[in-house]
Design a protein around this motif. Structure first.
Motif, mmCIF file in Angstrom:
data_model
loop_
_atom_site.group_PDB
_atom_site.id
_atom_site.type_symbol
_atom_site.label_atom_id
_atom_site.label_comp_id
_atom_site.label_asym_id
_atom_site.label_seq_id
_atom_site.Cartn_x
_atom_site.Cartn_y
_atom_site.Cartn_z
ATOM 1 N N VAL A 1 6.280 13.382 24.682
ATOM 2 C CA VAL A 1 5.918 14.387 25.677
ATOM 3 C C VAL A 1 6.892 14.253 26.844
ATOM 4 C CG1 VAL A 1 4.089 15.196 27.222
ATOM 5 C CG2 VAL A 1 3.507 14.278 24.965
ATOM 6 N N SER A 2 7.350 15.394 27.364
ATOM 7 C CA SER A 2 8.288 15.391 28.489
ATOM 8 C C SER A 2 7.620 14.792 29.735
ATOM 9 C CB SER A 2 8.744 16.820 28.787
ATOM 10 O OG SER A 2 7.667 17.564 29.340
ATOM 11 N N PRO A 3 8.406 14.391 30.737
ATOM 12 C CA PRO A 3 7.831 13.842 31.972
ATOM 13 C C PRO A 3 6.859 14.809 32.667
ATOM 14 C CG PRO A 3 10.177 13.364 31.874
ATOM 15 C CD PRO A 3 9.870 14.291 30.732
ATOM 16 N N THR A 4 7.046 16.110 32.522
ATOM 17 C CA THR A 4 6.124 17.066 33.140
ATOM 18 C C THR A 4 4.809 17.158 32.380
ATOM 19 O OG1 THR A 4 6.903 18.972 31.851
ATOM 20 C CG2 THR A 4 8.049 18.505 33.945
ATOM 21 N N GLY A 5 4.796 16.715 31.116
ATOM 22 C CA GLY A 5 3.611 16.798 30.276
ATOM 23 C C GLY A 5 3.418 18.157 29.631
ATOM 24 N N ASN A 6 4.366 19.063 29.808
ATOM 25 C CA ASN A 6 4.225 20.434 29.325
ATOM 26 C C ASN A 6 5.159 20.789 28.180
ATOM 27 O OD1 ASN A 6 2.261 20.865 31.262
ATOM 28 N ND2 ASN A 6 3.776 21.451 32.787
ATOM 29 N N GLU A 7 5.919 19.825 27.676
ATOM 30 C CA GLU A 7 6.855 20.088 26.585
ATOM 31 C C GLU A 7 6.809 18.929 25.589
ATOM 32 O OE1 GLU A 7 10.526 22.410 28.593
ATOM 33 O OE2 GLU A 7 10.196 20.362 29.303
ATOM 34 N N LEU A 8 7.135 19.244 24.354
ATOM 35 C CA LEU A 8 7.294 18.239 23.306
ATOM 36 C C LEU A 8 8.785 18.019 23.092
ATOM 37 C CD1 LEU A 8 4.597 19.617 20.852
ATOM 38 C CD2 LEU A 8 4.441 17.515 22.206
ATOM 39 N N VAL A 9 9.207 16.773 23.033
ATOM 40 C CA VAL A 9 10.627 16.436 22.875
ATOM 41 C C VAL A 9 10.831 15.875 21.478
ATOM 42 C CG1 VAL A 9 12.546 15.083 23.789
ATOM 43 C CG2 VAL A 9 10.752 15.915 25.342
ATOM 44 N N PRO B 1 1.019 24.996 31.534
ATOM 45 C CA PRO B 1 0.620 23.588 31.656
ATOM 46 C C PRO B 1 -0.337 23.175 30.532
ATOM 47 C CG PRO B 1 -0.637 24.913 33.198
ATOM 48 C CD PRO B 1 0.322 25.848 32.496
ATOM 49 N N PHE B 2 -0.198 21.942 30.090
ATOM 50 C CA PHE B 2 -1.072 21.365 29.077
ATOM 51 C C PHE B 2 -1.668 20.088 29.651
ATOM 52 C CE2 PHE B 2 2.065 23.856 26.753
ATOM 53 C CZ PHE B 2 1.265 24.587 25.898
ATOM 54 N N SER B 3 -2.855 19.725 29.203
ATOM 55 C CA SER B 3 -3.521 18.546 29.758
ATOM 56 C C SER B 3 -3.762 17.430 28.744
ATOM 57 C CB SER B 3 -4.851 18.958 30.396
ATOM 58 O OG SER B 3 -5.670 19.616 29.450
ATOM 59 N N VAL B 4 -3.674 17.732 27.450
ATOM 60 C CA VAL B 4 -3.954 16.727 26.419
ATOM 61 C C VAL B 4 -2.795 16.702 25.425
ATOM 62 C CG1 VAL B 4 -5.542 16.018 24.597
ATOM 63 C CG2 VAL B 4 -6.441 17.118 26.658
ATOM 64 N N ALA B 5 -2.301 15.507 25.129
ATOM 65 C CA ALA B 5 -1.217 15.357 24.156
ATOM 66 C C ALA B 5 -1.729 14.644 22.919
ATOM 67 C CB ALA B 5 -0.071 14.563 24.755
ATOM 68 N N GLY B 6 -1.164 15.022 21.781
ATOM 69 C CA GLY B 6 -1.428 14.281 20.560
ATOM 70 C C GLY B 6 -2.197 15.072 19.544
ATOM 71 N N PRO B 7 -2.095 14.639 18.312
ATOM 72 C CA PRO B 7 -1.368 13.461 17.841
ATOM 73 C C PRO B 7 0.146 13.681 17.882
ATOM 74 C CG PRO B 7 -2.274 14.653 15.978
ATOM 75 C CD PRO B 7 -2.752 15.355 17.210
ATOM 76 N N LEU B 8 0.872 12.566 17.881
ATOM 77 C CA LEU B 8 2.330 12.604 17.960
ATOM 78 C C LEU B 8 2.929 11.649 16.927
ATOM 79 C CD1 LEU B 8 2.653 12.215 21.835
ATOM 80 C CD2 LEU B 8 2.876 14.352 20.564
ATOM 81 N N SER B 9 4.018 12.057 16.303
ATOM 82 C CA SER B 9 4.781 11.186 15.417
ATOM 83 C C SER B 9 6.250 11.581 15.532
ATOM 84 C CB SER B 9 4.321 11.341 13.968
ATOM 85 O OG SER B 9 5.171 10.603 13.106
ATOM 86 N N LYS B 10 7.047 10.679 16.057
ATOM 87 C CA LYS B 10 8.478 10.906 16.247
ATOM 88 C C LYS B 10 8.739 12.079 17.184
ATOM 89 C CE LYS B 10 10.917 9.720 12.390
ATOM 90 N NZ LYS B 10 11.386 9.987 11.023
ATOM 91 N N VAL B 11 7.763 12.406 18.004
ATOM 92 C CA VAL B 11 7.859 13.431 19.044
ATOM 93 C C VAL B 11 7.243 12.811 20.291
ATOM 94 C CG1 VAL B 11 6.989 15.687 19.792
ATOM 95 C CG2 VAL B 11 7.731 15.381 17.444
ATOM 96 N N GLY C 1 -4.579 22.585 26.179
ATOM 97 C CA GLY C 1 -5.194 22.672 27.491
ATOM 98 C C GLY C 1 -6.343 23.651 27.450
ATOM 99 N N ASP C 2 -7.331 23.443 28.323
ATOM 100 C CA ASP C 2 -8.493 24.334 28.291
ATOM 101 C C ASP C 2 -8.938 24.802 29.669
ATOM 102 O OD1 ASP C 2 -9.553 21.990 29.269
ATOM 103 O OD2 ASP C 2 -11.050 21.752 27.697
ATOM 104 N N THR C 3 -8.127 24.593 30.690
ATOM 105 C CA THR C 3 -8.481 25.076 32.017
ATOM 106 C C THR C 3 -7.928 26.486 32.226
ATOM 107 O OG1 THR C 3 -6.481 24.099 32.949
ATOM 108 C CG2 THR C 3 -8.488 22.759 33.012
#
Length: 175
Positions: free
Chosen positions: A74-82, A62-72, A48-50
């Motif tokens: 993003v949580s419904p809130t967008g703020n955690e990696l599962v 809070p985070f605004s951009v996800a990725g890259p991802l492999s076998k992980v 995130g950059d804000t």
């Protein structure tokens, strides 16, 4: 002029019999072909950059951009990696604190923590780190995580004008 071919045979009358002992010959052979690993390890990132203001209580970053991802995921809130599978992971949190025009050692600081399922990753408080005004910090931990664990970050400051920006959270499965 004399020269020897690849077999060491002389092609001139000036070659000496002993020269063939000193010619280096290299023969290139193809090495074994190693198949790619059968298992791809998990990894993921958020950033995130804000500018985000802090509160006196630990609040999720809070985070605004996800990725890259492999076998992980993003949580419904967008703020955690599962994470999708259990294993040992390396988790990295980078965050920039902003508040004042110039760093002042007497000023308050931003306190940040890597979290697992909403709680500090290590319960003894060892996962909390402080960042002074206009500085950045990176915190790296390795921890055993279970499938379904959510990895995030939280931050707080007692100073109402303290904030942060340019943050990233990455996770990499080590085994």
């Amino acid at each position: 002029m004399s020269f020897k071919d690849a077999n060491g045979h002389c092609h001139s009358n000036k070659c000496h019999v002993t020269e063939s002992k000193y010619l280096a010959r290299f023969v290139a052979t193809q090495g074994p072909i190693i198949p790619p690993p059968e298992r791809v390890l998990s990894f993921g990132s958020l950033r995130g950059d804000t500018v985000t203001d802090t509160t006196p209580v630990m609040t999720p970053v809070p985070f605004s951009v996800a990725g890259p991802l492999s076998k992980v995921t993003v949580s419904p809130t967008g703020n955690e990696l599962v994470v999708s599978e259990s294993g040992v992971y390396q988790v990295t949190l980078s965050i920039n604190a902003i508040a004042f025009a110039a760093p002042d050692p007497g000023q308050n600081y931003l306190t940040a923590s890597i979290t697992v399922n909403g709680a500090p990753i290590f319960t003894q408080g060892l996962a909390v780190f402080n960042i002074t005004s206009r500085n950045s910090s990176t915190f790296v931990v390795q921890a055993a995580l279970n499938a379904g664990d959510s990895v995030g970050a939280s931050a707080t400051s007692d100073d109402p004008i303290f904030g942060y920006l340019n943050r990233s959270l990455t996770i990499l499965q080590l085994n």
